[in-house]
Design a protein around this motif. Structure first.
Motif, PDB file in Angstrom:
ATOM      1  N   UNK A 178       0.849  -1.194   0.000  1.00 43.98           N
ATOM      2  CA  UNK A 178       0.000   0.000   0.000  1.00 43.98           C
ATOM      3  C   UNK A 178       0.887   1.248   0.000  1.00 43.98           C
ATOM      4  N   UNK A 179       0.389   2.356  -0.544  1.00 44.16           N
ATOM      5  CA  UNK A 179       1.198   3.584  -0.600  1.00 44.16           C
ATOM      6  C   UNK A 179       1.730   4.041   0.763  1.00 44.16           C
ATOM      7  N   UNK A 180       0.930   3.959   1.809  1.00 42.58           N
ATOM      8  CA  UNK A 180       1.412   4.380   3.127  1.00 42.58           C
ATOM      9  C   UNK A 180       2.444   3.409   3.690  1.00 42.58           C
ATOM     10  N   UNK A 181       2.293   2.120   3.395  1.00 40.07           N
ATOM     11  CA  UNK A 181       3.323   1.154   3.794  1.00 40.07           C
ATOM     12  C   UNK A 181       4.639   1.516   3.112  1.00 40.07           C
ATOM     13  N   UNK A 182       4.554   1.812   1.833  1.00 39.64           N
ATOM     14  CA  UNK A 182       5.739   2.164   1.064  1.00 39.64           C
ATOM     15  C   UNK A 182       6.383   3.443   1.609  1.00 39.64           C
ATOM     16  N   UNK A 183       5.574   4.426   1.972  1.00 37.16           N
ATOM     17  CA  UNK A 183       6.107   5.686   2.516  1.00 37.16           C
ATOM     18  C   UNK A 183       6.904   5.448   3.789  1.00 37.16           C
ATOM     19  N   UNK A 184       6.363   4.618   4.678  1.00 39.07           N
ATOM     20  CA  UNK A 184       7.069   4.328   5.929  1.00 39.07           C
ATOM     21  C   UNK A 184       8.369   3.569   5.633  1.00 39.07           C
ATOM     22  N   UNK A 185       8.295   2.591   4.751  1.00 42.14           N
ATOM     23  CA  UNK A 185       9.481   1.800   4.412  1.00 42.14           C
ATOM     24  C   UNK A 185      10.575   2.696   3.834  1.00 42.14           C
ATOM     25  N   UNK A 186      10.196   3.604   2.960  1.00 38.70           N
ATOM     26  CA  UNK A 186      11.173   4.516   2.357  1.00 38.70           C
ATOM     27  C   UNK A 186      11.821   5.384   3.434  1.00 38.70           C
ATOM     28  N   UNK A 187      11.012   5.892   4.352  1.00 33.68           N
ATOM     29  CA  UNK A 187      11.577   6.708   5.429  1.00 33.68           C
ATOM     30  C   UNK A 187      12.492   5.893   6.332  1.00 33.68           C
ATOM     31  N   UNK A 188      12.126   4.656   6.608  1.00 32.94           N
ATOM     32  CA  UNK A 188      12.980   3.801   7.437  1.00 32.94           C
ATOM     33  C   UNK A 188      14.340   3.585   6.771  1.00 32.94           C
ATOM     34  N   UNK A 189      14.335   3.412   5.473  1.00 33.67           N
ATOM     35  CA  UNK A 189      15.574   3.184   4.735  1.00 33.67           C
ATOM     36  C   UNK A 189      16.494   4.402   4.743  1.00 33.67           C
ATOM     37  N   UNK A 190      15.969   5.580   4.991  1.00 37.69           N
ATOM     38  CA  UNK A 190      16.754   6.810   4.954  1.00 37.69           C
ATOM     39  C   UNK A 190      17.485   7.101   6.267  1.00 37.69           C
ATOM     40  N   UNK A 191      17.284   6.295   7.297  1.00 36.27           N
ATOM     41  CA  UNK A 191      17.843   6.575   8.616  1.00 36.27           C
ATOM     42  C   UNK A 191      19.363   6.745   8.596  1.00 36.27           C
ATOM     43  N   UNK A 192      20.068   5.841   7.959  1.00 42.93           N
ATOM     44  CA  UNK A 192      21.535   5.941   7.955  1.00 42.93           C
ATOM     45  C   UNK A 192      22.005   7.196   7.222  1.00 42.93           C
ATOM     46  N   UNK A 193      21.317   7.583   6.179  1.00 46.63           N
ATOM     47  CA  UNK A 193      21.665   8.806   5.442  1.00 46.63           C
ATOM     48  C   UNK A 193      21.450  10.024   6.329  1.00 46.63           C
ATOM     49  N   UNK A 194      20.348  10.027   7.082  1.00 48.09           N
ATOM     50  CA  UNK A 194      20.043  11.134   7.994  1.00 48.09           C
ATOM     51  C   UNK A 194      21.130  11.244   9.062  1.00 48.09           C
ATOM     52  N   UNK A 195      21.552  10.103   9.601  1.00 46.36           N
ATOM     53  CA  UNK A 195      22.606  10.118  10.621  1.00 46.36           C
ATOM     54  C   UNK A 195      23.911  10.685  10.067  1.00 46.36           C
TER      55      UNK A 195
END
Length: 129
Positions: A42-59
Motif C-alpha cells: 500500500x502507498x502508506x506502507x511504502x512511505x514508511x518503508x522509504x523513510x525507514x531506509x533513509x535513517x543511515x543517510x540522515x545520521x
C-alpha cells in the motif's frame, strides 16, 4: 507502537518480536523479503518503508553538519508518517498473515529507529505512557 506490539503479542499468544526474529533468520533483510512477496504494498506502507531506509543517510548528514535537529526532524516526520499508516491500515486485523507480518515488521523497525534517534538526542523513550 509499543502498545500495538504488546496487544498483538497478547492476542497471538506468540511474541511479535519472536515472529520478526524467526523471519530475520531466513533472509538477510526481512523487510525486503516481505516487500518482494505476492501481496501489493500500500502507498502508506511504502512511505514508511522509504523513510525507514533513509535513517543511515540522515545520521550521516547530521554528523557531517553537526546538526542534531536533522535527526529530530526526521524522527518527527517518521512518527507522523507511521501514524497516518496506522490510521489507515490495521496491523492486527490485516488482510492476510503476510500483510500482518509485514506491518508488524514496519511497526517494530519504526519503534527501533525512533528509540535510537531519540537516544542520540539524549531523550529516553518510555515503553509505556
Amino acid at each position: 507502537i509499543q502498545s500495538i506490539l504488546r496487544k498483538i503479542t497478547d492476542t497471538s499468544g506468540r511474541g511479535a518480536s519472536s515472529d520478526l526474529n524467526a523471519n530475520a533468520n531466513q533472509h538477510p533483510n526481512p523487510l525486503s523479503a516481505q516487500v518482494a512477496g505476492s501481496a501489493p504494498i500500500a502507498p502508506l506502507e511504502k512511505s514508511v518503508i522509504i523513510q525507514l531506509e533513509q535513517y543511515s543517510i540522515i545520521l550521516e548528514q547530521a554528523a557531517e553538519e553537526l546538526n542534531p535537529s536533522i535527526i529530530a526532524n526526521y524522527i518527527f516526520h517518521l512518527a507522523k508518517t507511521f501514524n497516518s499508516f496506522y490510521t489507515e491500515h490495521s496491523i492486527a486485523n490485516a488482510e492476510s498473515e503476510e500483510k500482518k507480518h509485514l506491518r508488524l515488521q514496519i511497526a517494530k523497525m519504526t519503534s527501533n529507529i525512533i528509540e535510537s534517534g531519540m537516544k542520540l538526542l539524549g531523550i529516553r523513550v518510555p515503553s509505556r505512557m
